[in-house]
Design an enzyme around this catalytic site. Structure first.
Site, short mmCIF file in Angstrom:
data_model
loop_
_atom_site.label_atom_id
_atom_site.label_comp_id
_atom_site.label_asym_id
_atom_site.label_seq_id
_atom_site.Cartn_x
_atom_site.Cartn_y
_atom_site.Cartn_z
N GLY A 393 0.80 -1.23 0.00
CA GLY A 393 0.00 0.00 0.00
C GLY A 393 0.82 1.27 0.00
O GLY A 393 0.69 2.10 -0.89
N TRP A 522 -4.04 -0.05 18.32
CA TRP A 522 -3.00 0.97 18.26
C TRP A 522 -3.51 2.35 18.66
O TRP A 522 -2.88 3.37 18.37
CB TRP A 522 -2.38 1.01 16.87
CG TRP A 522 -1.66 -0.27 16.54
CD1 TRP A 522 -1.51 -1.36 17.33
CD2 TRP A 522 -1.01 -0.57 15.31
NE1 TRP A 522 -0.81 -2.34 16.68
CE2 TRP A 522 -0.49 -1.88 15.43
CE3 TRP A 522 -0.81 0.12 14.12
CZ2 TRP A 522 0.22 -2.51 14.41
CZ3 TRP A 522 -0.12 -0.50 13.09
CH2 TRP A 522 0.40 -1.79 13.24
N GLU A 566 -1.37 -9.96 17.12
CA GLU A 566 -0.83 -9.21 18.26
C GLU A 566 -1.82 -9.22 19.42
O GLU A 566 -1.44 -9.33 20.58
CB GLU A 566 -0.54 -7.78 17.82
CG GLU A 566 -0.30 -6.79 18.94
CD GLU A 566 -0.35 -5.36 18.44
OE1 GLU A 566 -0.96 -4.52 19.12
OE2 GLU A 566 0.22 -5.09 17.36
N CYS A 604 1.18 -8.89 9.45
CA CYS A 604 2.64 -8.95 9.51
C CYS A 604 3.10 -9.21 10.94
O CYS A 604 2.37 -9.00 11.89
CB CYS A 604 3.28 -7.66 8.99
SG CYS A 604 2.74 -6.14 9.76
N HIS A 653 12.17 -3.70 5.75
CA HIS A 653 12.82 -2.99 6.85
C HIS A 653 14.34 -3.04 6.77
O HIS A 653 15.02 -2.65 7.71
CB HIS A 653 12.33 -3.54 8.19
CG HIS A 653 10.86 -3.35 8.37
ND1 HIS A 653 10.27 -2.12 8.38
CD2 HIS A 653 9.85 -4.25 8.50
CE1 HIS A 653 8.96 -2.25 8.52
NE2 HIS A 653 8.69 -3.52 8.59
N CYS A 685 5.71 -5.75 3.66
CA CYS A 685 4.87 -4.74 4.29
C CYS A 685 4.96 -3.49 3.42
O CYS A 685 5.47 -3.54 2.29
CB CYS A 685 5.36 -4.49 5.72
SG CYS A 685 4.15 -3.72 6.81
#
Length: 716
Positions: A393, A522, A566, A604, A653, A685
């Site tokens: 994205g 979040w 998570e 992810c 990353h 990601c």
């Protein structure tokens, strides 16, 4: 005796000093000496804040990148000599970097070490107790270290039998004992959050043996947090000769009896929420314990790094005087101590305001989507090739884009001029993707500062701070919004940007939304409102947007849920309820869509062994997930799922190039576990954190690898 203990004060610093130091060093503008000196100064600032706010605090707490990585090199799991910054950061962001996973249901990402196949450790005392912070330490703080049980439970390859657990814990006990000889007789704050997990009861015999051994080297303060311990675990630990035993305090729940000389370290103020603590009831609950002569240390229920250091800005009336960030939590501890000593009554009463009411009504969920085969047939009209290519994205966030948003917020740029610039960025992103040969395109998200904050700004009921930053991993930060009222769509969320992008190309463009689990996970949620209630309210608002997107003819919708696993509850008895919540929330977002709309789900940094029931319940068409830092065998846990999968083709990353052959080899590994007709090709990601040239190089290599794969499989 009553004392206060603070821990986890954000290493980010009050002005994001940590981020600036890391990125300056990585970018070459800071020498190693200047970088380390900057960290020493930051640690000095943090220790000053502790000394001014609480009685007790950790020293040597400031990590070079991540405490689990610090622990791994201190125990000799990776051959990195003390002071070898290049070797250390290679494990964090270089070729072969360690995988990232979420830390105990939070948005902090830790680096996941691998245990040796044979339980043997080679401790390097130069890594403990001072990764950094030697200059700032006055000898008053408690050296701190993540505990052996947390390492064993959170490793890439945790031992699976009681015999293996015992062998690793015994070997780790010897290694830790050697490290603790550097603590100079001070009490050591040994952090063991894994003791709250299922299975700790079975491992108790080996754990008690290790803690007795370590207690002979230094006085131990054994600290647990996030959840209360199981009663049997708490009682067993309470029998040890510890200097302190840390527990999450539950008013009314029994506390274990500890020997004379052992303090009860009680988590009494929040570390995961920003709402102020109602201190007066705690005085009533803790008073009898103090009156009986028990030594008590008052502490947070979680490390304070989950909160911003502070938010120095005017707050709206709904929030003014109701919030407490990391610095204010230290003040809360001091206030509570004063209450227990018969002081600060008026200040404590004025500190807390009860929560506002929450409208709990929701309409029924929409009807389910058509069966998968019906959807698969209808989606052939997308005319996608084998091994379709796409991105997650976001495209790189350049200085120019950040400057545009800043000028908009300061009033230097009006909405019309800003939209014109965003259109230019979207037009360039579409041109670039068509030039590269990608199959399903994205608009690149140039207007989005953050995948959660952006949606919070377009939904009623949220407040987004100007500088309330929290560290996610490395130097990556985000500003968790504060949800204080039921969320409602203030304006279209993604429609305008996606429609504009789709007008520029005949290829399908994804409409991308952050999902309700991640928006809730979040953000800081309203006081007194459960996670599930917030999730369903957010799902309802997102569902309105998705149905409008489909009504305008857009054919691909992606729901980003990186927080899905998570937020999987830490204890098994809560899993079924969470699975039902996820299913209903996803249905409220995408339910009712026609079969021709292809629904993507992005995940992810998770333990995918737990993912299958969620995919079966949510039933998306395509799932993209992180995979480039893992061995391809992780896909065995997903063998046979009916949705199509896009494991990461390269690591977003890392700043390093992923050559075509490397990507192709990774894709071929995936094909050992997935059917060819079900494999998508995409990055791990989003590309937001990469420089444009880094993103372009790896996307070009990814597309070439997919083309090579089509040639080998006889299709083009």
């Amino acid at each position: 005796m009553i004392r206060t203990l603070g821990y986890g004060l954000p290493r980010l610093g009050p002005r994001r000093e940590y981020k600036g130091l890391l990125e300056g060093f990585w970018g070459g503008s800071l020498s190693p000496q200047a970088f380390l000196q900057g960290l020493e100064e930051l640690e000095g600032l943090r220790l000053t804040a502790y000394r001014q706010g609480v009685d007790l605090y950790p020293t040597g707490e400031l990590s070079l990148y991540d405490p689990m990585l610090d622990l791994a090199v201190a125990l000799g799991l990776y051959p990195v000599a003390p002071g070898d910054l290049e070797g250390y950061y290679a494990l964090a962001r270089g070729k072969g970097a360690l995988p990232l996973r979420k830390w105990f249901g939070t948005n902090y990402h830790y680096l996941v070490p691998r245990l040796p196949e044979r339980p043997h450790y080679r401790p390097q005392p130069g890594w403990f107790p001072y990764p950094v912070g030697r200059e700032a330490d006055s000898g008053e703080g408690l050296p701190t270290l993540m505990g052996p049980y947390t390492l064993v439970r959170l490793a890439q390859n945790p031992p699976t039998s009681p015999r293996e657990v015992k062998a690793h814990l015994q070997a780790l006990g010897e290694a830790y004992a050697e490290l603790l000889r550097g603590a100079w007789g001070r009490p050591v704050l040994l952090q063991e959050p894994a003791l709250i997990l299922d299975g700790a009861e079975e491992d108790l015999p080996h754990l008690l043996e290790v803690y007795r051994l370590l207690g002979a080297q230094a006085p131990l303060v054994l600290l647990t947090y996030y959840l209360p311990l199981r009663p049997r675990v708490a009682e067993a630990l309470a029998g040890l000769p510890l200097r302190g035993l840390g527990l999450v305090f539950e008013p009314g729940a029994p506390l274990p009896r500890v020997p004379a000389g052992t303090a009860l370290v009680l988590g009494v103020v929040e570390g995961l929420s920003v709402w102020r603590t109602d201190l007066l009831p705690l005085r009533g609950a803790l008073g009898p314990l103090v009156e009986a002569g028990q030594e008590v240390w008052l502490a947070p229920k979680a490390p304070l790094h989950h909160l911003p250091w502070g938010v120095a800005e005017p707050l709206p009336p709904e929030l003014a005087g109701r919030l407490a960030f990391a610095g204010e939590r230290l003040r809360e501890l001091a206030l509570l101590k004063g209450l227990l000593l018969g002081e600060a009554q008026g200040e404590a009463q004025a500190w807390y305001t009860p929560p506002s009411p929450w409208d709990r009504g929701l309409p029924p969920p929409p009807p389910p989507r058509p069966p998968r085969e019906v959807r698969r047939q209808a989606q052939r009209e997308l005319s996608l090739p084998p091994f379709p290519t796409t991105t997650i994205g976001s495209f790189p966030q350049t200085k120019e884009l950040r400057s545009l948003r800043k000028r908009l917020h300061t009033g230097d740029l009006d909405q019309a001029a800003y939209w014109e610039k965003i259109q230019e960025a979207i037009r360039e992103n579409i041109r670039l993707q068509e030039e590269l040969g990608l199959d399903v395109l994205v608009h690149g998200e140039p207007e989005r500062s953050d995948m959660v904050e952006f949606f919070a700004e377009r939904l009623e009921g949220f407040y987004t701070t100007a500088k309330g930053f929290v560290l996610s991993y490395g130097s990556r930060v985000w500003r968790p919004p504060i949800l204080f009222a039921p969320p409602r769509r203030r304006e279209p969320l993604v429609l305008r940007e996606t429609l504009f992008a789709q007008s520029l190309t005949p290829k399908p463009v994804k409409a991308i939304l952050t999902g309700p689990i991640t928006l809730a996970a979040w953000s800081y949620l309203p006081q007194g409102v459960g996670f599930g209630e917030a999730v369903l309210a957010l799902a309802e608002a997102l569902g309105e947007e998705v149905r409008e997107v489909a009504a305008h003819g857009l054919r691909v919708v992606q729901v980003d849920e990186p927080a899905l696993l998570e937020k999987l509850p830490l204890r098994a008895e809560d899993h079924a309820g969470y699975l039902a919540l996820v299913g209903e929330a996803f249905s409220r977002v995408v339910g009712g869509l026609g079969p021709g709309v292809q629904v993507h789900l992005h995940l992810c940094y998770s333990d995918y062994a737990a993912l299958r029931p969620f995919l079966e319940t949510m039933d998306p068409d395509v799932v993209s997930l992180e995979g480039a830092r893992q061995e391809g065998e992780f896909l065995e846990a997903l063998a046979g799922v009916t949705c199509e999968l896009g494991p990461g083709a390269f690591d977003v990353h890392s700043p390093l190039e992923a050559p075509v052959e490397e990507i192709l080899a990774r894709l071929q590994t995936y094909l050992r576990h997935l059917p060819a007709e079900g494999l998508w090709v995409n990055p791990d990601c989003g590309l937001k954190t990469r420089r444009p040239e880094e993103a372009l190089t790896n996307l070009r290599n990814m597309v070439r690898a997919a083309q090579r794969l089509r040639e080998r499989w006889g299709s083009s």
